[in-house]
Design a protein around this motif. Structure first.
Motif, mmCIF file in Angstrom:
data_model
loop_
_atom_site.group_PDB
_atom_site.id
_atom_site.type_symbol
_atom_site.label_atom_id
_atom_site.label_comp_id
_atom_site.label_asym_id
_atom_site.label_seq_id
_atom_site.Cartn_x
_atom_site.Cartn_y
_atom_site.Cartn_z
ATOM 1 N N LEU A 125 -10.942 -0.924 0.555
ATOM 2 C CA LEU A 125 -9.672 -1.468 -0.399
ATOM 3 C C LEU A 125 -8.395 -1.229 0.589
ATOM 4 C CD1 LEU A 125 -10.703 0.329 -3.728
ATOM 5 C CD2 LEU A 125 -10.476 -1.919 -3.298
ATOM 6 N N LEU A 126 -8.437 -0.177 1.195
ATOM 7 C CA LEU A 126 -7.168 0.094 2.100
ATOM 8 C C LEU A 126 -7.018 -1.092 3.187
ATOM 9 C CD1 LEU A 126 -5.058 2.400 2.923
ATOM 10 C CD2 LEU A 126 -6.799 2.996 4.847
ATOM 11 N N ASP A 127 -7.953 -1.706 3.776
ATOM 12 C CA ASP A 127 -7.799 -2.765 4.498
ATOM 13 C C ASP A 127 -7.780 -4.069 3.584
ATOM 14 O OD1 ASP A 127 -8.629 -1.233 6.538
ATOM 15 O OD2 ASP A 127 -10.787 -1.822 6.649
ATOM 16 N N ARG A 128 -8.338 -4.025 2.619
ATOM 17 C CA ARG A 128 -7.978 -5.355 1.778
ATOM 18 C C ARG A 128 -6.552 -5.510 1.380
ATOM 19 N NH1 ARG A 128 -11.699 -7.834 -3.435
ATOM 20 N NH2 ARG A 128 -10.329 -9.363 -3.804
ATOM 21 N N LEU A 129 -6.260 -4.295 1.044
ATOM 22 C CA LEU A 129 -4.660 -4.266 0.429
ATOM 23 C C LEU A 129 -3.699 -4.327 1.452
ATOM 24 C CD1 LEU A 129 -5.582 -2.108 -2.861
ATOM 25 C CD2 LEU A 129 -4.962 -4.475 -2.689
ATOM 26 N N ALA A 130 -4.177 -4.097 2.569
ATOM 27 C CA ALA A 130 -3.273 -4.161 3.757
ATOM 28 C C ALA A 130 -2.100 -3.021 3.754
ATOM 29 C CB ALA A 130 -2.678 -5.366 4.082
ATOM 30 N N LEU A 131 -2.662 -1.776 3.271
ATOM 31 C CA LEU A 131 -1.698 -0.623 3.287
ATOM 32 C C LEU A 131 -1.750 -0.027 4.739
ATOM 33 C CD1 LEU A 131 -2.780 1.186 -0.060
ATOM 34 C CD2 LEU A 131 -0.576 0.525 0.705
ATOM 35 N N PRO A 132 -0.775 0.376 5.180
ATOM 36 C CA PRO A 132 -0.428 0.988 6.457
ATOM 37 C C PRO A 132 -0.773 2.372 6.491
ATOM 38 C CG PRO A 132 1.713 0.535 5.287
ATOM 39 C CD PRO A 132 0.657 -0.015 4.604
ATOM 40 N N ALA A 133 -1.897 2.711 6.791
ATOM 41 C CA ALA A 133 -2.555 4.133 6.877
ATOM 42 C C ALA A 133 -1.732 5.279 7.517
ATOM 43 C CB ALA A 133 -3.683 4.213 7.509
ATOM 44 N N LYS A 134 -0.661 4.842 8.342
ATOM 45 C CA LYS A 134 0.229 5.734 9.098
ATOM 46 C C LYS A 134 1.572 5.824 8.282
ATOM 47 C CE LYS A 134 -2.253 5.678 13.570
ATOM 48 N NZ LYS A 134 -2.173 5.325 14.983
ATOM 49 N N SER A 135 1.818 4.854 7.477
ATOM 50 C CA SER A 135 3.044 5.180 6.770
ATOM 51 C C SER A 135 3.141 6.289 5.723
ATOM 52 C CB SER A 135 3.418 3.977 6.064
ATOM 53 O OG SER A 135 3.604 2.869 6.926
ATOM 54 N N LYS A 136 4.333 6.977 5.742
ATOM 55 C CA LYS A 136 4.620 7.939 4.800
ATOM 56 C C LYS A 136 4.702 7.391 3.343
ATOM 57 C CE LYS A 136 5.434 11.243 7.841
ATOM 58 N NZ LYS A 136 4.660 12.365 7.857
ATOM 59 N N VAL A 137 4.061 7.971 2.266
ATOM 60 C CA VAL A 137 4.033 7.888 1.000
ATOM 61 C C VAL A 137 5.270 7.341 0.440
ATOM 62 C CG1 VAL A 137 3.312 8.280 -1.329
ATOM 63 C CG2 VAL A 137 1.636 8.748 0.396
ATOM 64 N N GLY A 138 6.271 8.365 0.855
ATOM 65 C CA GLY A 138 7.678 8.292 0.292
ATOM 66 C C GLY A 138 8.483 7.182 0.735
ATOM 67 N N THR A 139 7.986 6.363 1.987
ATOM 68 C CA THR A 139 8.579 5.207 2.226
ATOM 69 C C THR A 139 7.946 3.775 1.774
ATOM 70 O OG1 THR A 139 7.323 4.855 4.343
ATOM 71 C CG2 THR A 139 8.953 6.469 4.309
ATOM 72 N N LEU A 140 6.917 3.939 0.921
ATOM 73 C CA LEU A 140 6.343 2.557 0.694
ATOM 74 C C LEU A 140 7.126 2.083 -0.425
ATOM 75 C CD1 LEU A 140 2.705 3.848 0.142
ATOM 76 C CD2 LEU A 140 3.756 2.628 2.050
ATOM 77 N N SER A 141 7.201 0.615 -0.622
ATOM 78 C CA SER A 141 7.666 -0.126 -1.465
ATOM 79 C C SER A 141 6.906 0.168 -2.767
ATOM 80 C CB SER A 141 7.527 -1.621 -1.272
ATOM 81 O OG SER A 141 6.312 -2.135 -1.195
ATOM 82 N N LYS A 142 7.677 -0.384 -4.020
ATOM 83 C CA LYS A 142 6.776 -0.239 -5.467
ATOM 84 C C LYS A 142 5.359 -0.860 -5.251
ATOM 85 C CE LYS A 142 6.983 -0.774 -10.364
ATOM 86 N NZ LYS A 142 7.849 -1.092 -11.429
ATOM 87 N N GLY A 143 5.393 -1.854 -4.797
ATOM 88 C CA GLY A 143 4.315 -2.791 -4.714
ATOM 89 C C GLY A 143 2.971 -2.028 -3.672
ATOM 90 N N MET A 144 3.467 -1.492 -2.693
ATOM 91 C CA MET A 144 2.511 -0.784 -1.886
ATOM 92 C C MET A 144 2.039 0.818 -2.402
ATOM 93 S SD MET A 144 1.682 -2.127 0.865
ATOM 94 C CE MET A 144 2.254 -3.439 2.215
#
Length: 260
Positions: free
Chosen positions: A136-155
């Motif tokens: 799911l992480l790969d399919r949704l193209a979520l950046p594994a090393k990004s901080k949760v607090g910096t993610l956009s609403k969609g992410m």
């Protein structure tokens, strides 16, 4: 001189008394809730294995209240709420293993990376499927090393979907999963949701939305809520049959705004 503090994610884990997961069924009987400025009910709802149900209505109609009650997050109500034939408040620990919830208000530690957040959540679910989470992480193209607090609403919504789905619960509850995100990301999320609970399967998906076009992609049954009451409960097939050729979104809109 500066110093840093490191946090370990390997927390002491005291498991709930997990057992066999509940069967996929939801029943609300004479469900009523009273808030200072809002009353809801009585609501009668019976959802069986394999159904993909959309709760439709404007903001404040009672969609989130219903989902929180099913997930065991709402304890002050009248009537009865059952998951797998058991009352959710009395069997709260069993509900946790059977119900995955993507909440209206997303939770998380902003200082964690995406990978750390997923690893943290996995501690609380004995049935957590690490391979599924990675896919799911790969399919949704979520950046594994990004901080949760910096993610956009969609992410953030994508991350919350992984948290709700990765332990493969028989019941998946999604509160406004596509609200406030762009059409491309909406399409990606809806495709993942549809694949996680394919038609003809055994899982239940209940999702709330005020985006009527999403219903045509996912739901095979719709419940329309207005001011805390059910004004329509029918299959999308039966709804379509009322006016063949008319988009379901238009049919739903006409029922939500009969005098519009």
């Amino acid at each position: 001189m500066s110093c840093g503090v490191r946090f370990s994610l390997r927390l002491p884990f005291v498991p709930f008394p997990w057992g066999e997961a509940m069967k996929a069924s939801i029943v609300l009987s004479d469900f009523r809730v009273d808030f200072p400025n809002f009353s809801m009910g009585p609501i009668e709802l019976d959802v069986r294995a394999g159904e993909r149900l959309a709760l439709i209505g404007a903001n404040g109609a009672g969609k989130s209240t219903t989902l929180n009650a099913i997930a065991g997050r709402l304890t002050e109500y009248r009537g009865r709420v059952e998951v797998g034939g058991e009352e959710v408040v009395a069997q709260a620990h069993r509900v946790r293993e059977s119900v995955g919830l993507l909440p209206e208000r997303l939770l998380g530690f902003g200082w964690m990376t995406v990978a750390e957040h997923i690893a943290f959540l996995s501690n609380f679910f004995p049935t957590w499927d690490k391979k599924h989470a990675t896919e799911l992480l790969d399919r949704l193209a979520l950046p594994a090393k990004s901080k949760v607090g910096t993610l956009s609403k969609g992410m953030q919504i994508k991350l919350a979907l992984i948290g709700a789905e990765a332990f493969r619960p028989p019941i998946l509850l999604l509160d406004e999963p596509t609200s406030g995100i762009d059409p491309v990301m909406r399409g990606e999320l809806l495709a993942v949701i549809a694949d996680c609970a394919p038609r003809g399967g055994e899982r239940i998906v209940v999702f709330s939305s005020h985006i009527l076009e999403d219903v045509e992609r996912i739901a095979d049954r719709v419940v329309l809520l207005q001011s805390g009451s059910v004004i329509c409960d029918m299959s999308t097939e039966a709804l379509q049959a009322t006016e063949p050729g008319t988009p379901i979104s238009e049919l739903l809109y006409s029922r939500l705004t009969p005098h519009g």
